[in-house]
Design a protein around this motif. Structure first.
Motif, PDB file in Angstrom:
ATOM      1  N   GLY A  34      38.715  34.386  51.363  1.00 12.42           N
ATOM      2  CA  GLY A  34      39.789  35.386  51.390  1.00 12.42           C
ATOM      3  C   GLY A  34      39.597  36.470  52.448  1.00 12.42           C
ATOM      4  O   GLY A  34      39.159  36.218  53.573  1.00 12.42           O
ATOM      5  N   LEU A  80      26.908  41.420  42.897  1.00 12.29           N
ATOM      6  CA  LEU A  80      26.884  42.872  43.121  1.00 12.29           C
ATOM      7  C   LEU A  80      26.864  43.675  41.822  1.00 12.29           C
ATOM      8  O   LEU A  80      26.795  44.904  41.856  1.00 12.29           O
ATOM      9  CB  LEU A  80      28.086  43.283  43.979  1.00 12.29           C
ATOM     10  CG  LEU A  80      28.141  42.621  45.355  1.00 12.29           C
ATOM     11  CD1 LEU A  80      29.484  42.863  46.010  1.00 12.29           C
ATOM     12  CD2 LEU A  80      27.021  43.114  46.249  1.00 12.29           C
ATOM     13  N   ALA A 140      34.478  43.188  47.875  1.00 10.24           N
ATOM     14  CA  ALA A 140      34.423  42.342  46.675  1.00 10.24           C
ATOM     15  C   ALA A 140      35.238  42.964  45.545  1.00 10.24           C
ATOM     16  O   ALA A 140      35.196  44.170  45.318  1.00 10.24           O
ATOM     17  CB  ALA A 140      32.980  42.152  46.230  1.00 10.24           C
ATOM     18  N   THR A 187      32.468  45.766  38.650  1.00  5.35           N
ATOM     19  CA  THR A 187      32.620  45.010  39.905  1.00  5.35           C
ATOM     20  C   THR A 187      33.405  45.798  40.952  1.00  5.35           C
ATOM     21  O   THR A 187      33.008  45.883  42.109  1.00  5.35           O
ATOM     22  CB  THR A 187      33.353  43.675  39.637  1.00  5.35           C
ATOM     23  OG1 THR A 187      32.669  42.975  38.608  1.00  5.35           O
ATOM     24  CG2 THR A 187      33.406  42.816  40.891  1.00  5.35           C
ATOM     25  N   LYS A 189      41.125  50.535  41.352  1.00  4.25           N
ATOM     26  CA  LYS A 189      41.533  50.631  42.760  1.00  4.25           C
ATOM     27  C   LYS A 189      41.965  52.058  43.105  1.00  4.25           C
ATOM     28  O   LYS A 189      41.796  52.512  44.233  1.00  4.25           O
ATOM     29  CB  LYS A 189      42.633  49.611  43.058  1.00  4.25           C
ATOM     30  CG  LYS A 189      42.150  48.162  42.977  1.00  4.25           C
ATOM     31  CD  LYS A 189      41.054  47.907  43.997  1.00  4.25           C
ATOM     32  CE  LYS A 189      40.614  46.453  44.044  1.00  4.25           C
ATOM     33  NZ  LYS A 189      39.576  46.219  45.070  1.00  4.25           N
ATOM     34  N   GLY A 203      48.721  44.542  50.238  1.00  2.47           N
ATOM     35  CA  GLY A 203      49.741  44.066  49.303  1.00  2.47           C
ATOM     36  C   GLY A 203      49.421  42.622  48.945  1.00  2.47           C
ATOM     37  O   GLY A 203      48.242  42.276  48.793  1.00  2.47           O
TER      38      GLY A 203
HETATM   39  N1  LIG Z   1      44.830  39.045  47.659  1.00  4.02           N
HETATM   40  C1  LIG Z   1      45.567  40.079  47.379  1.00  4.02           C
HETATM   41  O1  LIG Z   1      46.794  39.955  47.239  1.00  4.02           O
HETATM   42  C2  LIG Z   1      44.954  41.445  47.250  1.00  4.02           C
HETATM   43  C3  LIG Z   1      45.827  42.530  47.141  1.00  4.02           C
HETATM   44  C4  LIG Z   1      45.291  43.810  47.031  1.00  4.02           C
HETATM   45  C5  LIG Z   1      43.920  44.001  47.052  1.00  4.02           C
HETATM   46  N2  LIG Z   1      43.089  42.921  47.140  1.00  4.02           N
HETATM   47  C6  LIG Z   1      41.649  43.214  47.142  1.00  4.02           C
HETATM   48  O2  LIG Z   1      41.054  42.619  48.275  1.00  4.02           O
HETATM   49  C7  LIG Z   1      39.699  42.303  47.990  1.00  4.02           C
HETATM   50  C8  LIG Z   1      39.449  40.856  48.376  1.00  4.02           C
HETATM   51  O3  LIG Z   1      40.252  40.033  47.550  1.00  4.02           O
HETATM   52  P1  LIG Z   1      40.738  38.562  47.924  1.00  4.02           P
HETATM   53  O4  LIG Z   1      42.182  38.519  47.712  1.00  4.02           O
HETATM   54  O5  LIG Z   1      40.144  38.128  49.206  1.00  4.02           O
HETATM   55  O6  LIG Z   1      40.095  37.819  46.681  1.00  4.02           O
HETATM   56  P2  LIG Z   1      39.122  36.560  46.567  1.00  4.02           P
HETATM   57  O7  LIG Z   1      39.005  36.318  45.114  1.00  4.02           O
HETATM   58  O8  LIG Z   1      39.582  35.482  47.464  1.00  4.02           O
HETATM   59  O9  LIG Z   1      37.765  37.169  47.149  1.00  4.02           O
HETATM   60  C9  LIG Z   1      36.987  38.122  46.470  1.00  4.02           C
HETATM   61  C10 LIG Z   1      35.536  37.768  46.662  1.00  4.02           C
HETATM   62  O10 LIG Z   1      34.750  38.740  45.972  1.00  4.02           O
HETATM   63  C11 LIG Z   1      33.673  38.050  45.382  1.00  4.02           C
HETATM   64  N3  LIG Z   1      33.113  38.768  44.242  1.00  4.02           N
HETATM   65  C12 LIG Z   1      33.745  39.126  43.094  1.00  4.02           C
HETATM   66  N4  LIG Z   1      32.885  39.690  42.250  1.00  4.02           N
HETATM   67  C13 LIG Z   1      31.673  39.706  42.880  1.00  4.02           C
HETATM   68  C14 LIG Z   1      30.385  40.147  42.512  1.00  4.02           C
HETATM   69  N5  LIG Z   1      30.110  40.670  41.302  1.00  4.02           N
HETATM   70  N6  LIG Z   1      29.370  39.990  43.403  1.00  4.02           N
HETATM   71  C15 LIG Z   1      29.600  39.439  44.607  1.00  4.02           C
HETATM   72  N7  LIG Z   1      30.796  38.989  45.004  1.00  4.02           N
HETATM   73  C16 LIG Z   1      31.824  39.121  44.150  1.00  4.02           C
HETATM   74  C17 LIG Z   1      34.291  36.728  44.908  1.00  4.02           C
HETATM   75  O11 LIG Z   1      33.301  35.747  44.650  1.00  4.02           O
HETATM   76  C18 LIG Z   1      35.209  36.394  46.055  1.00  4.02           C
HETATM   77  O12 LIG Z   1      34.592  35.553  47.033  1.00  4.02           O
HETATM   78  C19 LIG Z   1      39.488  42.590  46.512  1.00  4.02           C
HETATM   79  O13 LIG Z   1      38.874  43.833  46.348  1.00  4.02           O
HETATM   80  C20 LIG Z   1      40.897  42.634  45.959  1.00  4.02           C
HETATM   81  O14 LIG Z   1      41.007  43.429  44.820  1.00  4.02           O
HETATM   82  C21 LIG Z   1      43.582  41.663  47.245  1.00  4.02           C
END
Ligand SMILES: NC(=O)c1ccc[n+]([C@@H]2O[C@H](COP(=O)([O-])OP(=O)(O)OC[C@H]3O[C@@H](n4cnc5c(N)ncnc54)[C@H](O)[C@@H]3O)[C@@H](O)[C@H]2O)c1
Length: 242
Positions: free
Chosen positions: A15, A57, A83, A106, A149, A175
């Motif tokens: 991601g 983490l 993360a 987390t 958040k 978003g």
């Molecule tokens: N995708 C979206 O639409 C979106 C929107 C707003 C915010 N976000 C934020 O963006 C960030 C990345 O999200 P993403 O969409 O790439 O999600 P994703 O699930 O693809 O990636 C998140 C990564 O964080 C890692 N992770 C989670 N808990 C962990 C821990 N305890 N230790 C180590 N690694 C850990 C997961 O293994 C994963 O690889 C996050 O903080 C998420 O809240 C995402």
């Protein structure tokens, strides 16, 4: 500009985190990606300046040993706290305490722990925290996630005041970005295809985000082009929050 800079990205197995780690590595930075998923170990297979280490983490000891080698010889220039989890979105009344605590641990406490450990080795540098547009807009049945958040936004602003001018601290609020987390959200919907179309159609820019869209924003905030920007919240969401 990023050549030989040392960068740490959390949640780098996929991601937004993976895309961000690759963006910095492409610019010549020496990047360490951390993730609890074992797949993180292979993220640098074809990129010598990108290393992945497996680290949960929520485990203080694992954070310490994952950072040890990277922090040993010189300081860190950029930290991206990315993360995050949102496993079972619900209203506050439907959120069991165990889930509430897991989200806090987390999405917030891990950021506190990693940042504190890294800042001991950061004379000057940049920290970028990944929040969410839900921190600002709220969303149905997302109370705990939105709260964590929102706290990231507040932490960003507080840290920018405490640690300037040596350290800039900013935050990106994505978003809807097409990642595993977003796919999990769609899978929980009655009609995932319709929901994807609905979100896309509601955006002024008429497309969902790609991880690269967020990586570029993070890269900009870390660069010298953003040298007079700190304590800011950059919404990157295709215009949804406009
Ligand atoms: N995708 C979206 O639409 C979106 C929107 C707003 C915010 N976000 C934020 O963006 C960030 C990345 O999200 P993403 O969409 O790439 O999600 P994703 O699930 O693809 O990636 C998140 C990564 O964080 C890692 N992770 C989670 N808990 C962990 C821990 N305890 N230790 C180590 N690694 C850990 C997961 O293994 C994963 O690889 C996050 O903080 C998420 O809240 C995402």
């Amino acid at each position: 500009m990023m050549q030989s800079k040392k960068v740490i990205v959390t949640g780098a197995a996929g991601g937004i985190g993976l895309s961000t780690a690759r963006r910095f590595a492409k610019a010549g930075a020496n990047v360490l990606g951390l993730d609890r998923k074992p797949g993180v170990i292979s993220i640098g297979n074809d990129t010598p300046n990108l290393t992945g280490l497996c680290c949960d983490l929520t485990n203080v000891r694992q954070i310490k040993s994952a950072l040890e080698g990277f922090l040993a010889d010189s300081g860190v220039d950029v930290l991206v706290n990315n993360a995050g989890i949102n496993p079972s979105p619900s209203s506050l009344t439907d959120t069991p305490e165990a889930l509430w605590l897991r989200l806090l641990e987390t999405n917030l406490t891990a950021t506190y722990r990693v940042t504190k450990a890294v800042m001991r080795h950061m004379q000057c540098g940049v920290i970028i925290n990944i929040s969410s547009v839900l921190a600002l807009s709220g969303a149905n049945k997302n109370a705990a996630y939105a709260a964590t958040k929102g706290a990231i936004v507040s932490l960003t602003r507080a840290m920018a005041r405490d640690h300037g001018p040596a350290i800039r601290v900013n935050c990106v609020c994505p978003g809807a970005v097409e990642t595993e987390m977003f796919e999990e959200y769609l899978c929980r919907c009655d009609d995932p295809v319709l929901e994807r179309r609905r979100i896309r159609g509601s955006l002024p820019l008429q497309r969902l985000g790609k991880p690269e869209d967020i990586a570029e924003a993070v890269f900009f905030l870390a660069s010298d082009s953003a040298s007079w920007i700190t304590g800011q919240v950059l919404v990157v969401d295709g215009g949804d929050y406009a």
